[in-house]
Design a protein around this motif. Structure first.
Motif, PDB file in Angstrom:
ATOM      1  N   LEU A  69     -30.178 -36.415  -0.077  1.00 28.15           N
ATOM      2  CA  LEU A  69     -30.358 -35.589   1.019  1.00 28.15           C
ATOM      3  C   LEU A  69     -31.615 -35.934   1.703  1.00 28.15           C
ATOM      4  O   LEU A  69     -32.629 -36.158   1.197  1.00 28.15           O
ATOM      5  N   ASP A  70     -31.590 -35.816   3.072  1.00 29.55           N
ATOM      6  CA  ASP A  70     -32.879 -36.204   3.758  1.00 29.55           C
ATOM      7  C   ASP A  70     -33.493 -34.690   3.737  1.00 29.55           C
ATOM      8  O   ASP A  70     -33.005 -33.774   4.431  1.00 29.55           O
ATOM      9  N   LEU A  71     -34.821 -34.558   3.406  1.00 28.43           N
ATOM     10  CA  LEU A  71     -35.452 -33.462   3.211  1.00 28.43           C
ATOM     11  C   LEU A  71     -36.805 -33.501   4.180  1.00 28.43           C
ATOM     12  O   LEU A  71     -37.267 -34.726   3.837  1.00 28.43           O
ATOM     13  N   SER A  72     -37.223 -32.468   4.437  1.00 29.02           N
ATOM     14  CA  SER A  72     -38.774 -32.481   5.180  1.00 29.02           C
ATOM     15  C   SER A  72     -39.686 -32.501   3.965  1.00 29.02           C
ATOM     16  O   SER A  72     -39.445 -32.316   2.862  1.00 29.02           O
ATOM     17  N   GLY A  73     -40.936 -33.261   4.369  1.00 28.65           N
ATOM     18  CA  GLY A  73     -41.930 -33.622   3.149  1.00 28.65           C
ATOM     19  C   GLY A  73     -42.642 -31.986   2.777  1.00 28.65           C
ATOM     20  O   GLY A  73     -42.279 -30.874   3.443  1.00 28.65           O
ATOM     21  N   ALA A 156     -38.261 -31.812 -11.980  1.00 29.92           N
ATOM     22  CA  ALA A 156     -39.254 -31.623 -10.938  1.00 29.92           C
ATOM     23  C   ALA A 156     -39.016 -30.279 -10.132  1.00 29.92           C
ATOM     24  O   ALA A 156     -38.021 -29.684 -10.347  1.00 29.92           O
ATOM     25  N   GLY A 157     -40.226 -30.063  -9.692  1.00 25.27           N
ATOM     26  CA  GLY A 157     -40.144 -28.476  -8.942  1.00 25.27           C
ATOM     27  C   GLY A 157     -39.113 -28.499  -7.859  1.00 25.27           C
ATOM     28  O   GLY A 157     -38.263 -27.402  -7.628  1.00 25.27           O
ATOM     29  N   HIS A 158     -39.229 -29.604  -6.959  1.00 27.34           N
ATOM     30  CA  HIS A 158     -38.061 -29.546  -6.112  1.00 27.34           C
ATOM     31  C   HIS A 158     -36.639 -29.901  -6.269  1.00 27.34           C
ATOM     32  O   HIS A 158     -35.790 -29.684  -5.517  1.00 27.34           O
ATOM     33  N   TYR A 162     -36.537 -25.721  -3.097  1.00 29.65           N
ATOM     34  CA  TYR A 162     -36.869 -26.578  -1.995  1.00 29.65           C
ATOM     35  C   TYR A 162     -36.786 -25.914  -0.626  1.00 29.65           C
ATOM     36  O   TYR A 162     -35.798 -25.256  -0.319  1.00 29.65           O
ATOM     37  N   GLN A 163     -37.692 -26.028   0.209  1.00 29.64           N
ATOM     38  CA  GLN A 163     -37.597 -25.403   1.731  1.00 29.64           C
ATOM     39  C   GLN A 163     -37.313 -23.914   1.501  1.00 29.64           C
ATOM     40  O   GLN A 163     -36.709 -23.469   2.342  1.00 29.64           O
ATOM     41  N   THR A 198     -43.655 -23.254  -5.711  1.00 33.93           N
ATOM     42  CA  THR A 198     -42.771 -22.330  -5.141  1.00 33.93           C
ATOM     43  C   THR A 198     -43.289 -21.627  -3.967  1.00 33.93           C
ATOM     44  O   THR A 198     -42.550 -21.386  -2.878  1.00 33.93           O
ATOM     45  N   ALA A 199     -44.724 -21.538  -3.815  1.00 36.59           N
ATOM     46  CA  ALA A 199     -45.341 -20.774  -3.028  1.00 36.59           C
ATOM     47  C   ALA A 199     -45.857 -21.749  -1.815  1.00 36.59           C
ATOM     48  O   ALA A 199     -45.616 -21.540  -0.439  1.00 36.59           O
ATOM     49  N   GLY A 200     -46.165 -22.967  -2.298  1.00 32.83           N
ATOM     50  CA  GLY A 200     -46.526 -23.991  -1.057  1.00 32.83           C
ATOM     51  C   GLY A 200     -46.126 -25.253  -1.103  1.00 32.83           C
ATOM     52  O   GLY A 200     -46.651 -26.171  -0.381  1.00 32.83           O
ATOM     53  N   GLU A 201     -45.414 -25.603  -2.111  1.00 27.58           N
ATOM     54  CA  GLU A 201     -44.762 -27.063  -2.143  1.00 27.58           C
ATOM     55  C   GLU A 201     -45.973 -28.029  -2.650  1.00 27.58           C
ATOM     56  O   GLU A 201     -46.057 -28.970  -2.007  1.00 27.58           O
ATOM     57  N   ASP A 202     -46.935 -27.662  -3.286  1.00 22.96           N
ATOM     58  CA  ASP A 202     -47.963 -28.393  -3.666  1.00 22.96           C
ATOM     59  C   ASP A 202     -47.458 -29.564  -4.459  1.00 22.96           C
ATOM     60  O   ASP A 202     -46.931 -29.254  -5.949  1.00 22.96           O
TER      61      ASP A 202
END
Length: 334
Positions: A69-73, A156-158, A162-163, A198-202
């Motif tokens: 899937l195309d996801l934003s960064g 992985a976290g994502h 995600y988003q 989870t808070a900031g996708e670091d």
């Protein structure tokens, strides 16, 4: 200031091709900082019936059709992982005591990307992760690890959130091969990630875990065994990476691996780096140190996370520091 572009594992590794932006992370040595927030936990399936529904959703056809899937960064990295003393957890053999060794002539070091032709524990502990993301089916990779509950998977976290959305219909298929689930389809009861992800996708904390429910009265690592772990083990060491890339030139049907001497990212994260050509679908696959090719066992010290668009054939994975250890401690007692 114009920021460099990179590709996250949510694209290049987990879900497909993605261009992302990142601000440069500090190169200072990790420090403990303020009191950490606890890992974030999401209830995936609360009942046996819900787990059966999630497992039934993933037919062989849906597994084969799960596409990138195309996801934003993700958000830019904010702080390096905190570091403490080195901690290791030993691998666990299945309850049946299956410790069959792989072919003695495997010799897969270094390897920039290719099928794993050995046997050993890794062919059972590693597998594909399937989930629904915003109504679309997708896949990652994961690994069964030693844990007190004998039911913990690391990814992985994502691959769990995600988003702003926790993935649904989340299942783990150890030993996956071309739509087949030789050791069963294990539905998550809980999915977890670091508070920084989870808070900031670091990207420095792109680590996720799942607790899966029992299947036919048995627990996950009683069936497939569990790999060991290493936290705060340092950088620049021989490492092996595994995953199920599904984007060309791979098709997600078999276990792929890379191996070589790892480095520390000198660009915009505090991650490990490894020469590796794995593509979409490999996100969340395990990185091992102290890996034994004959037995297929090692100490997991990272996961496939992301790659830079301007640096092809290089994979990056988060450093397993104190925050990853806290995540593991919560998952294994959930």
């Amino acid at each position: 200031m114009r920021r460099p572009r990179r590709t996250t594992a949510g694209t290049l590794l987990a879900l497909g091709a993605l261009a992302a932006t990142a601000a440069q992370a500090t190169a200072a040595a990790p420090s403990p900082g303020p009191s950490p927030a606890p890992p974030t936990t999401h209830t995936a399936t609360a009942s046996a019936a819900a787990r059966q529904h999630a497992a039934a959703f993933w037919t062989p056809e849906r597994m084969r059709a799960a596409t990138p899937l195309d996801l934003s960064g993700p958000a830019a990295p904010k702080a390096p992982p905190s570091a403490g003393r080195t901690t290791t957890v030993a691998p666990t053999a299945p309850a049946a005591g299956d410790t069959a060794r792989g072919a003695v002539n495997v010799k897969s070091f270094p390897q920039a990307g290719g099928p794993w032709t050995g046997s050993g524990a890794v062919v059972k502990t590693s597998g594909r992760v399937f989930f629904t993301f915003q109504g679309r089916t997708a896949s990652c990779s994961g690994d069964a690890i030693t844990s007190k509950n004998a039911s913990t998977v690391v990814t992985a976290g994502h691959c769990v959130k995600y988003q702003g959305s926790w993935h649904t219909n989340w299942v783990f298929v150890p030993g996956y091969h071309d739509g087949q689930a030789p050791y069963g389809t294990w539905a998550a009861t809980k999915t977890l990630s670091t508070p920084q992800w989870t808070a900031g996708e670091d990207i420095n904390y792109d680590v996720g875990m799942a607790v899966v429910g029992p299947l036919d009265g048995r627990r996950l690592t009683d069936v497939v065994g569990g790999q060991g772990l290493e936290f705060n083990g340092g950088y620049n060491k021989p490492m092996y990476s595994f995953g199920f890339p599904a984007a060309a030139p791979y098709d997600g049907t078999k276990l792929i691996h890379c191996s070589g001497n790892s480095t520390k990212d000198f660009l915009f994260s505090n991650d490990h780096g490894l020469a590796c050509n794995m593509t979409g679908g490999s996100s969340g696959g395990p990185w091992f140190t102290s890996f034994d090719e004959a037995t297929g066992t090692g100490l997991q010290a990272s996961v496939n996370s992301f790659g830079y668009t301007f640096l092809p054939n290089t994979m990056f994975g988060p450093y397993f520091g104190d925050d990853a250890k806290r995540l593991y401690d919560q998952a294994q007692t959930t």
